[in-house]
Design an enzyme around this catalytic site. Structure first.
Site, PDB file in Angstrom:
ATOM      1  N   GLY A  15       0.642  -1.101   0.095  1.00  0.00           N
ATOM      2  CA  GLY A  15      -0.041  -0.073  -0.015  1.00  0.00           C
ATOM      3  C   GLY A  15       0.916   1.379  -0.219  1.00  0.00           C
ATOM      4  CD  GLU A  16       5.441   1.531   3.141  1.00  0.00           C
ATOM      5  OE1 GLU A  16       6.599   1.556   3.257  1.00  0.00           O
ATOM      6  OE2 GLU A  16       4.946   1.233   4.366  1.00  0.00           O
ATOM      7  CG  ASP A  17       6.204   0.476  -1.848  1.00  0.00           C
ATOM      8  OD1 ASP A  17       6.806   1.507  -1.151  1.00  0.00           O
ATOM      9  OD2 ASP A  17       6.854  -0.509  -1.788  1.00  0.00           O
ATOM     10  CB  THR A  18       1.722   0.509  -5.727  1.00  0.00           C
ATOM     11  OG1 THR A  18       1.038  -0.417  -4.988  1.00  0.00           O
ATOM     12  CG2 THR A  18       3.096   0.363  -6.168  1.00  0.00           C
ATOM     13  N   GLY A  47      -3.201  -7.255  13.661  1.00  0.00           N
ATOM     14  CA  GLY A  47      -2.441  -8.646  13.619  1.00  0.00           C
ATOM     15  C   GLY A  47      -1.546  -8.875  12.549  1.00  0.00           C
ATOM     16  CD  GLU A  81      -2.179  -9.574  -0.024  1.00  0.00           C
ATOM     17  OE1 GLU A  81      -2.999  -9.153   0.663  1.00  0.00           O
ATOM     18  OE2 GLU A  81      -1.711  -9.478  -0.911  1.00  0.00           O
TER      19      GLU A  81
END
Length: 301
Positions: A15-18, A47, A81
């Site tokens: 998330g923080e990258d793209t 968690g 994932e």
């Protein structure tokens, strides 16, 4: 609530990258092309374990796209994932596409630089060699997957279009029209028209008419041809019952012109036939598309 089984594609990304750039642009491009993507939008996760909802979303997607970026390996969720995605590739023959977002493929493959540092921190934190080894093994399998490498300063729009085209081609029977099972002698007629008249590999414009008395299978042949060929084109359109639609609208074609344009662009309003003709001419003149209209099959470059 929308069932995750309705999603065609699962996007795995850091998330923080793209999240606010490449991932959302890819999501929107897939959505514009009628492909249903799943994108986890939660900014905060509780968690260390991946949620059951995400596991189910991966399992029920037809394609997974893994977006490797600089900080991908720092997320245990992303690594989990990836492990699940590769499991589904083996057990469900799921298609997996890899994107190297401004990152050298060798960095992922050999776990160098930021990936090496992230895995070292995970080993120190979890004290679980088996878990970290699963992540490393998953990363080592990356070279076997179909990959797209976005380099620094490369055109992102064209790059995303390539991915969308690959996804469209890989999704099974997305554009198929309903045709009766095992119609008598249909395949020989279809093969004859395709090989003799269409010659898709030739870079030109063709128009073919299929005519004859009612009930002999003209529409069935055209539908089957459409099913076989549509996936080769980025843009495609099927217009059924053109004659009847024209009669109902007293010969006006604006509604049909709107349908053609809306299949290829976003929703476009056509106020009259002349405007529709100009819009089609201007919007489609540089596109390669497949167009079925009543008893006509047309494609243009």
């Amino acid at each position: 609530m929308t069932s995750q089984s309705e999603h065609d594609v699962f996007l795995s990304f850091r998330g923080e990258d793209t999240r606010n750039n490449f991932a959302v642009h890819l999501y929107q491009a897939l959505d514009r092309n009628g492909i249903n993507p799943y994108k986890d939008d939660k900014e905060l996760r509780k968690g260390e374990e991946i949620s059951p909802a995400l596991l189910m979303a991966i399992e029920e997607s037809k394609i997974s796209i893994v977006i490797f970026s600089e900080n991908y390996a720092s997320s245990t969720w992303c690594l989990d994932e990836l492990v699940k995605i590769l499991e589904c590739k083996e057990s469900k023959q799921q298609v997996v596409l890899v994107v190297y977002y401004k990152l050298e493929p060798s960095t992922v493959r050999h776990q160098e630089y930021s990936f090496k540092d992230a895995l070292a921190k995970h080993e120190e934190k979890f004290k679980d060699d088996a878990k970290v080894q699963r992540w490393k093994t998953a990363l080592n399998q990356v070279p076997k997957l179909c990959g797209f490498h976005l380099k620094i300063n490369q055109d992102e729009y064209e790059f995303i279009e390539e991915i969308v085209q690959e996804v469209s081609t890989s999704l099974p029977n997305r554009f198929d029209l309903n045709v009766a099972e095992n119609p008598v002698a249909i395949q020989s007629h279809v093969n004859y028209v395709i090989k003799t008249f269409l010659c898709i590999e030739e870079n030109d414009t063709r128009m073919i008419g299929i005519f004859g008395s009612g009930g002999i299978g003209k529409t069935t042949i055209a539908k089957e041809m459409y099913n076989l060929i549509a996936k080769k084109f980025k843009d495609r359109c099927f217009l059924a019952d053109v004659r009847e639609s024209s009669k109902q609208n007293q010969g006006r074609l604006g509604q049909l012109q709107e349908k053609i344009l809306s299949n290829i662009h976003s929703r476009i309003r056509v106020d009259d036939d002349h405007q529709g003709m100009e819009l089609i001419r201007n919007r489609l003149c540089h596109k390669k598309l497949f167009w079925f209209s009543m008893m006509l099959i047309i494609w243009t470059n």
